[in-house]
Each structure stands twice: as structure tokens, then as C-alpha cells.
Design a protein around this motif. Sequence first.
Motif, PDB file in Angstrom:
ATOM      1  N   CYS A   1       0.839  -1.205   0.000  1.00  0.00           N
ATOM      2  CA  CYS A   1       0.000   0.000   0.000  1.00  0.00           C
ATOM      3  C   CYS A   1       0.867   1.246   0.000  1.00  0.00           C
ATOM      4  CB  CYS A   1      -0.929   0.003   1.208  1.00  0.00           C
ATOM      5  SG  CYS A   1      -0.077   0.105   2.802  1.00  0.00           S
TER       6      CYS A   1
ATOM      7  N   ASN B   1       0.282   5.351   4.986  1.00  0.00           N
ATOM      8  CA  ASN B   1      -0.656   6.318   5.560  1.00  0.00           C
ATOM      9  C   ASN B   1      -1.787   6.696   4.610  1.00  0.00           C
ATOM     10  OD1 ASN B   1       0.949   6.531   7.960  1.00  0.00           O
ATOM     11  ND2 ASN B   1       2.337   7.903   6.830  1.00  0.00           N
ATOM     12  N   GLU B   2      -1.981   5.880   3.570  1.00  0.00           N
ATOM     13  CA  GLU B   2      -3.094   6.074   2.652  1.00  0.00           C
ATOM     14  C   GLU B   2      -3.915   4.786   2.618  1.00  0.00           C
ATOM     15  OE1 GLU B   2      -3.939   8.815   1.107  1.00  0.00           O
ATOM     16  OE2 GLU B   2      -2.198  10.030   1.658  1.00  0.00           O
ATOM     17  N   SER B   3      -5.095   4.871   2.026  1.00  0.00           N
ATOM     18  CA  SER B   3      -5.976   3.699   2.008  1.00  0.00           C
ATOM     19  C   SER B   3      -5.911   2.938   0.691  1.00  0.00           C
ATOM     20  CB  SER B   3      -7.427   4.145   2.261  1.00  0.00           C
ATOM     21  OG  SER B   3      -7.851   5.041   1.249  1.00  0.00           O
TER      22      SER B   3
ATOM     23  N   LEU C   1       0.625  11.362  -5.377  1.00  0.00           N
ATOM     24  CA  LEU C   1       1.222  10.723  -4.193  1.00  0.00           C
ATOM     25  C   LEU C   1       2.664  10.298  -4.428  1.00  0.00           C
ATOM     26  CD1 LEU C   1      -1.776   8.445  -3.072  1.00  0.00           C
ATOM     27  CD2 LEU C   1      -1.160  10.712  -2.216  1.00  0.00           C
TER      28      LEU C   1
ATOM     29  N   GLU D   1       5.169  10.209  -1.589  1.00  0.00           N
ATOM     30  CA  GLU D   1       4.927   9.318  -0.454  1.00  0.00           C
ATOM     31  C   GLU D   1       5.801   8.061  -0.537  1.00  0.00           C
ATOM     32  OE1 GLU D   1       3.034  10.298   1.959  1.00  0.00           O
ATOM     33  OE2 GLU D   1       2.398  12.113   0.904  1.00  0.00           O
TER      34      GLU D   1
ATOM     35  N   TYR E   1      -6.989   1.279   9.915  1.00  0.00           N
ATOM     36  CA  TYR E   1      -6.825   2.512   9.158  1.00  0.00           C
ATOM     37  C   TYR E   1      -7.331   3.653  10.019  1.00  0.00           C
ATOM     38  CZ  TYR E   1      -7.549   6.101   5.579  1.00  0.00           C
ATOM     39  OH  TYR E   1      -7.524   7.274   4.862  1.00  0.00           O
ATOM     40  N   GLN E   2      -6.438   4.615  10.267  1.00  0.00           N
ATOM     41  CA  GLN E   2      -6.770   5.781  11.091  1.00  0.00           C
ATOM     42  C   GLN E   2      -7.353   5.362  12.444  1.00  0.00           C
ATOM     43  OE1 GLN E   2      -9.252   8.402   8.734  1.00  0.00           O
ATOM     44  NE2 GLN E   2      -7.567   9.015   7.403  1.00  0.00           N
TER      45      GLN E   2
ATOM     46  N   GLU F   1      -9.413   0.175  -1.065  1.00  0.00           N
ATOM     47  CA  GLU F   1      -9.420   1.582  -0.646  1.00  0.00           C
ATOM     48  C   GLU F   1     -10.508   1.814   0.393  1.00  0.00           C
ATOM     49  OE1 GLU F   1      -9.208   6.076  -2.587  1.00  0.00           O
ATOM     50  OE2 GLU F   1      -9.289   4.305  -3.880  1.00  0.00           O
TER      51      GLU F   1
ATOM     52  N   GLN G   1     -12.476   5.046   2.551  1.00  0.00           N
ATOM     53  CA  GLN G   1     -12.709   6.486   2.640  1.00  0.00           C
ATOM     54  C   GLN G   1     -13.589   6.775   3.844  1.00  0.00           C
ATOM     55  OE1 GLN G   1     -14.052   8.319  -1.026  1.00  0.00           O
ATOM     56  NE2 GLN G   1     -13.019   6.757  -2.260  1.00  0.00           N
TER      57      GLN G   1
END
Length: 559
Positions: free
Chosen positions: A46, A49-51, A70, A73, A347-348, A512, A514
Motif C-alpha cells: 500500500c 498512511n493512505e488507504s 502521491l 509518499e 486505518y486511522q 481503498e 474512505q
Amino acid sequence: MKKSNLTLVIVLILISTSVYSQDFLKIKGVLFETNTNNPIYFANVCVCNESIGIASNEFGEFVLNIPKSLIEEKICISAIGYEPYSNSIKTLLKNEYNTFFLSPMCYELNEALIVEKRKRRYSNPVKILELALDNFKHNYSFDPFIIQGYYREYSKYGDENYLNLLEAGIIVDDKGFQKPYSSNQNYMLQYRYNENFNMEKTLESKYINDYNLKQKRTQKYMLEHNVPIMGGNELSILFLHDAIRRYNENAFSYINQLNKDFIPNHQFILDDIILIDNIPVYQISFKYIDNYSFRYSDHSYDHNSNIIGKIFIESNTYAIKRIEYTSYSLKNSKIKNFEIITEYQKYQGKMYLKYLSFSNSFNINTSAINFSELKLPNTKKPLRIIEANIANEFLILKFNKNLRKRSANNKRNFDLVGQITRVDHFTSEQVSYQLKKHPDDTFLADSNTLFLKIPNLNLISRNNEKISINNSTVEIDKIKVILADLKDVNGNKIDDYINITMHQFRELFVNEIQTDLTLPSFARTIFPESPLYNQKPLEVDGFWENFNYPSNVPLQNNY
């Protein structure tokens, strides 16, 4: 349509199409273990820090489409049992394969794991599970969120026969864990049938759960279980088997309602504490309590299968990461009735679905399906007449399989119905000959060609001769020859369709997540009762070129 609603629809379409119309970096890679050079499969790849992410296939390969925005990153790679890896995206080769080596994790040197194993803070697995259920609101999103993923479904017979491979890109608008599963909306971005696999529409029919209907054996059904009738299409059936998302609703036998029925219905053993993504995780094995009944909302039901599984729970947060649930037949311990794998990712600070799989064996009768393209062994093929001819007083029948000699030579296995009528050319009168009940004689010319001697058969005018084959009956003009009890060398009767066992698979790979966008309900939503191939997907140019899906991940072969 109201103006506000129209605006929401247009916004959704613009958002969805813009995702696939923007420029992407195509990062290709292959993962190996440093010591052995063995490929590492099902690793998580991945953008840090992104989905946006994908899984490696059985050869350790992956293809990840990353928006050019990105490029500054890093790419992150993690796999169970290996040290995590990260590297700047700018340093990677574009459109060419990058080689990555992951080092096995040294468990004995990991301080967090040592401390956790020494503490064994809660060595009682039931206590760990109770804490996991108590911490659901802390570990899972009770706020709305969206997941996007790659879905596929297919059927399988034997080792080589895969059929009906359907692939789709989907979006799930989840209202959050505080809302029932039924409040979710699923959207289809695109779907396609893989042309490299044979198609058989009959296999896409719904399952029969009624016992009496099963006896007809004309549609697919599970021998020892029922498929939820609330399902409809296979994607809906798959989501019904996510016991974590449906933790306070009925999911499937015998977890049923996770927060009420799972613990009373099973026995648990704490196997070990392992590291996943550098986090200590409790690995707990369980089996269904073998008392031939199970609890579901204060009711009991009979069962007839052997249930085992594993559940993985983070030791620091008590978040459930993964559930493996398998039902084996009590009649044959090598046969899996069904298998469910549910895996969540963080995630988060919250846990979201990463992978969901539901596969099951089912029975179907060969009368319900065209198996011309299926590689059935000869013992499983129905006995059929493939050709019929007349020679003098003999009806010559050719079969697709070799006949049992004793059966073929028994005149009583053939019934004659009707009479032979012709016009006498001298008197111009009609002359009728009533047929005997059985042929005068039968014999095999070779193993699959049968001669039946029918008296006066040669009186039928060749100009009016009509031969038709209807399953176990041959009609010649107004004569019927009924093959009553003819058998092949394997003991299968003529017109006796054979029951076979097949397997069905459904998989969702989430690529992904969101949390800052809410999608509206609109006409292109997936209707749960309608097959996916009958629905209208959102047309997106270049979808499969830019969509992150696990290319070349092998189809399951675990039955």
C-alpha cells in the motif's frame, strides 16, 4: 427528480469517473524472502498512511496503480511473519518489475512479544473474547465510511474445471456499525465475465433450501446446510457472512449473532501469541460444542457437521483481526461444507474490512446443467442414446457409454408400445401389426452399440420413416421403444441423471477506504435480489487499466 438529488448524483458520477481518468503511476513488484528467495504471497502492499493497497499473488507479484499526486509518499509492504518494509515511491521503477526482499521476523528478539507472552495477561480465551466484544465501539467505525474493492465469484468441479468467473469493482457505502447491515448501499463500478472460463448459466440460480424440493435434484443445494434466503445474488450472500460487521445480527451457522451466540456455541483454546504487522496478536482455536444443537437467540437447532476455526485478536486493543470458520461433513471428514475467512485491517485507528471469502460445496443433478464443456469422468456422465437407425427388422442404438452386457441382453429391459400400419399395395387396404411387449431378440454388436429385433419393423415405409430420441424413449413413426432398466458398465441407468458435487467461491479484496465522503443512494445501486450480470454498472472509461485489483491471484483450490 429534485434539484438537490440530481446534484448529488452528478457529484458521485464526477467523483467516481475522475478517480479513473487521472494520471497514475503503475508500480509493479515481486516479493521474495531474503534467506530462501521463496515468493511471498498475500502480502499487503500500500501507499503508507493512505488507504490505497493491494495483495501479492501466489508468485509474490503485484501491480499497484498510484495517483501521481502521491509520488512524494512511500510504499509500505507487510506480511505475517516478516519485517515491514518501506521505500520512497520516487526511487521505484515505473512500468517495470521492482524486486523486494523481506526478512523473516525474529520473534525471540521482539521485546513486545516476549513481554506479552510472559504476562499472558488473560490466559483465559473466553475472557479475551469477552474483552474483544466489549471493545467493539472503540475498535470499529460506528461512523459512516466507504470501502472500494475487487469482487469475484466462480464455480469449480474437480481439480481443473473452473466456470463462470465474474469480476467486478464495487463500492460499499456503509452507514457505520451502529446501523444494521441492511442500511448499507452497494454500488457497482464495472463488471465483466472472464472469457477464458466456460459459462453455465444454470449454476447462477439460487440455492434450494426446502428439503422436499431438494429431492427433485434439479437445482443446486447444500447437503448439510442452507444458504441464507436473505441473500439473492452471490455478492449479497458474501456480505451476509461477515460476522464482524454483523456482530449484533444473525450472520451464519453457528456463529449466528457474534456478540451473543459465538461464545456459548463454541469451546476455545489459546494457541499462542504471534506478531502480525509487528503487533502481538492472540491466536485462539475453537470448535463447535458437539452436543448436536446450537444456540441462537435463545433457541436451539440440530446440526450435522464438524465445526472448527481460528480467531485472531490484537493483545493491546482487543480488536478482532481475522476469523477462519470451517464446517466439515460428519459423513465424510474430508469434505468441507463451507469455509469463511474474514480479515480486517487498521486505518486511522479503526478496523475496516480487508478481505472476505465464502466458499461452499453444493450438489447439483446433471439434468439441470449442460456439461458438454465440463471434464466429467466417464463414471459421472449420464447414459444417453446418441444415434438410432433401422436395418431390416433391427433398431440399432448407439450409446455414449459402454453397456452392461447382462442388462443389454435382457429383453425385459425394453418395452414396445404401438402398432405397425402399412398400406397393402395390391389391395390398397391398411394392414396393422400389433407389437409384442418386448423385442424378439437383443444383442451387443460392440460395447456401446445395441441391436433390438422388432418384428415387422421392416414394413415401415422408408419414405415416411421418422426416428426421434427422447431421453430413454425412441419413437419410430407411431412406435415407441422404451428402455426401461438399461444400465452402463458402472451401473448407471438410462436417463438416470447423476448427482455431482461442485464448489462455489466468492471473494472480496478491499483496495481503498474512505471516511470523509458520503455517497447518496441512486438508481445504479446493486439490487441484492438480482444477479450482478443483470444490473447496470456505472460506465467508467479505462476502469480495469487503473483499478487496483489483485491480478493473477490464483483461484481457490481448497476443496
